[in-house]
Design a protein around this motif. Structure first.
Motif, PDB file in Angstrom:
ATOM      1  N   TYR A   1     -46.532  44.452 -12.768  1.00 10.88           N
ATOM      2  CA  TYR A   1     -47.260  45.613 -12.096  1.00 10.88           C
ATOM      3  C   TYR A   1     -46.131  46.716 -11.839  1.00 10.88           C
ATOM      4  N   MET A   2     -46.607  47.696 -11.996  1.00  9.68           N
ATOM      5  CA  MET A   2     -45.624  48.905 -11.680  1.00  9.68           C
ATOM      6  C   MET A   2     -45.440  49.244 -10.373  1.00  9.68           C
ATOM      7  N   LYS A   3     -44.269  48.720  -9.870  1.00 11.97           N
ATOM      8  CA  LYS A   3     -43.888  48.985  -8.451  1.00 11.97           C
ATOM      9  C   LYS A   3     -42.449  49.996  -8.462  1.00 11.97           C
ATOM     10  N   ARG A   4     -42.085  50.306  -9.472  1.00 13.68           N
ATOM     11  CA  ARG A   4     -40.855  51.221  -9.436  1.00 13.68           C
ATOM     12  C   ARG A   4     -41.380  52.621  -9.317  1.00 13.68           C
TER      13      ARG A   4
ATOM     14  N   SER B   1     -59.424  55.078  -9.436  1.00 13.96           N
ATOM     15  CA  SER B   1     -58.655  56.170  -9.345  1.00 13.96           C
ATOM     16  C   SER B   1     -58.723  57.256 -10.341  1.00 13.96           C
ATOM     17  N   MET B   2     -59.564  58.072 -10.080  1.00 15.08           N
ATOM     18  CA  MET B   2     -60.186  58.988 -10.989  1.00 15.08           C
ATOM     19  C   MET B   2     -60.224  60.508 -10.369  1.00 15.08           C
TER      20      MET B   2
ATOM     21  N   GLY C   1     -57.561  44.023  -0.366  1.00 15.17           N
ATOM     22  CA  GLY C   1     -57.473  42.657  -0.459  1.00 15.17           C
ATOM     23  C   GLY C   1     -57.048  41.898  -1.523  1.00 15.17           C
ATOM     24  N   LEU C   2     -57.512  42.305  -3.002  1.00 13.49           N
ATOM     25  CA  LEU C   2     -57.253  42.034  -4.145  1.00 13.49           C
ATOM     26  C   LEU C   2     -55.948  42.179  -4.470  1.00 13.49           C
ATOM     27  N   HIS C   3     -55.447  43.425  -4.224  1.00 10.33           N
ATOM     28  CA  HIS C   3     -54.032  44.024  -4.316  1.00 10.33           C
ATOM     29  C   HIS C   3     -53.136  43.069  -3.672  1.00 10.33           C
ATOM     30  N   LEU C   4     -53.439  42.725  -2.175  1.00 12.08           N
ATOM     31  CA  LEU C   4     -52.512  41.904  -1.620  1.00 12.08           C
ATOM     32  C   LEU C   4     -52.367  40.689  -2.113  1.00 12.08           C
TER      33      LEU C   4
ATOM     34  N   GLN D   1     -47.408  53.887  -8.458  1.00 11.80           N
ATOM     35  CA  GLN D   1     -48.676  53.928  -9.055  1.00 11.80           C
ATOM     36  C   GLN D   1     -49.859  53.498  -7.832  1.00 11.80           C
ATOM     37  N   THR D   2     -49.434  52.441  -7.140  1.00 10.09           N
ATOM     38  CA  THR D   2     -50.128  52.037  -6.111  1.00 10.09           C
ATOM     39  C   THR D   2     -50.748  53.170  -4.945  1.00 10.09           C
ATOM     40  N   TRP D   3     -49.629  54.064  -4.473  1.00  9.44           N
ATOM     41  CA  TRP D   3     -49.990  54.955  -3.832  1.00  9.44           C
ATOM     42  C   TRP D   3     -51.002  56.284  -4.397  1.00  9.44           C
ATOM     43  N   ASP D   4     -50.768  56.527  -5.624  1.00  7.64           N
ATOM     44  CA  ASP D   4     -51.123  57.075  -6.543  1.00  7.64           C
ATOM     45  C   ASP D   4     -52.910  56.748  -6.542  1.00  7.64           C
ATOM     46  N   ASN D   5     -53.113  55.595  -6.892  1.00  5.57           N
ATOM     47  CA  ASN D   5     -54.467  54.803  -7.018  1.00  5.57           C
ATOM     48  C   ASN D   5     -55.192  55.039  -5.905  1.00  5.57           C
TER      49      ASN D   5
END
Length: 345
Positions: free
Chosen positions: A130-133, A235-236, A108-111, A143-147
């Motif tokens: 924010y890194m989207k590339r 993300s750890m 929700g916060l990301h959205l 970055q998002t999918w990794d996190n």
């Protein structure tokens, strides 16, 4: 956390009442970065009362996690006799609930911040987008999918494992259960005390993770996030997730109620999502709707070898690793980083 000054409505020109630390930040709270007022000497009871009011008695991320813990511990899934034996139904409910809660809070916060761009750069710390590339540094390239992968697969899963074991321990009376009716003052005091404990535990574990040999193989996963977002919080690497979340095990030796255990778990997991959002607050309808910022930790993600704890306790100030937001502190921190990594080679 501190209250914020009302910013300009121009989303590209927000300011605080203090002069900017440097061009490295788009926005930051008034400096120097302060600690929770528990540690003021001589005591400032008015300041402490205001801080408790803002963080526990008004709507904040902290008070929301306290309320959520009561809902879970007293209504959605109280500890009961069925939890004396591990069974698929109640154990699965623990895991599903925590996965869903992390998805709702971090997602929700990301959205809001990075999906629909709900407030642009208003109250955003880092001026960079924010890194989207696509970037080969991240799993799956982004970055998002990794996190999301590390947060859901290791973060929420690890917390659920700890919670399952602790619920079984409460049900079998291996943990002394504290009731509100018998000890009302201690029952309430445990919420801020557990947050203070988490600060100490975080400092010790985090400092160990920054030793070069450990950092390279474990903590580097988390620090791929320099410009953080809500999904960055949990993300750890799995080893780090276990160490970080093991703070919840304090209830094994500290008489408490399951609501305290659930709160500490949410403060660890969901609090990491809100504190890594990259923003000081959610701003909606021309007002501060929810204070969530953690510029103290944002400094750590930018400069690495500083602010290993959080603003709940002044461990960093006591042990010489405090970054107060000034350019002088940046120079000192960068020198410490060079020295540490030279020794680790």
């Amino acid at each position: 956390m501190t209250s914020i000054d009302t910013p300009s409505t121009d989303k590209t020109k927000t300011r605080t009442t203090s002069a900017p630390m440097s061009r490295e930040w788009h926005w930051h709270p008034n400096l120097p970065v302060s600690f929770a007022p528990y540690w003021n000497w001589p005591p400032k009871f008015g300041t402490l009362a205001k801080w408790v009011w803002q963080n526990y008695l008004q709507v904040s991320d902290r008070s929301i996690y306290v309320a959520l813990a009561f809902v879970v511990a007293y209504w959605l899934q109280p500890v009961g006799p069925e939890q004396m034996v591990f069974a698929f139904d109640w154990v699965a409910w623990v895991f599903v609930r925590n996965w869903v809660l992390l998805l709702v809070v971090a997602g929700g916060l990301h959205l809001w911040f990075y999906g629909i761009d709900g407030q642009g750069k208003l109250l955003k710390y880092d001026p960079r987008p924010y890194m989207k590339r696509k970037n080969a540094l991240y799993k799956f390239g982004y970055q998002t999918w990794d996190n999301i992968y590390y947060s859901m697969v290791f973060g929420a899963t690890c917390l659920s494992g700890f919670e399952t074991a602790l619920r079984w321990s409460y049900a079998n009376d291996f943990i002394a259960t504290l009731s509100f009716t018998a000890h009302p003052i201690w029952f309430l005091a445990l919420f801020p005390l557990l947050a203070i404990w988490q600060s100490f535990h975080f400092y010790v574990v985090h400092l160990a993770l920054h030793q070069p040999a450990v950092y390279k193989y474990v903590h580097a996963v988390h620090h791929r996030n320099v410009n953080t977002g809500p999904w960055s919080g949990m993300s750890m690497h799995p080893v780090e997730a276990i160490g970080y979340l093991s703070a919840i095990l304090i209830v094994l030796v500290l008489p408490s109620h399951p609501v305290h255990m659930v709160f500490l778990g949410y403060w660890l997991m969901l609090g990491a999502a809100s504190s890594h959002s990259g923003y000081e607050a959610i701003w909606a309808r021309n007002r501060q709707a929810l204070l969530i910022g953690a510029f103290f930790h944002q400094l750590h993600h930018r400069y690495y070898e500083c602010n290993y704890g959080n603003a709940e306790m002044p461990w960093d100030k006591w042990f010489g690793t405090y970054h107060d937001g000034s350019e002088e502190a940046t120079r000192i921190t960068r020198a410490r980083k060079r020295e540490m990594h030279a020794k680790g080679q």
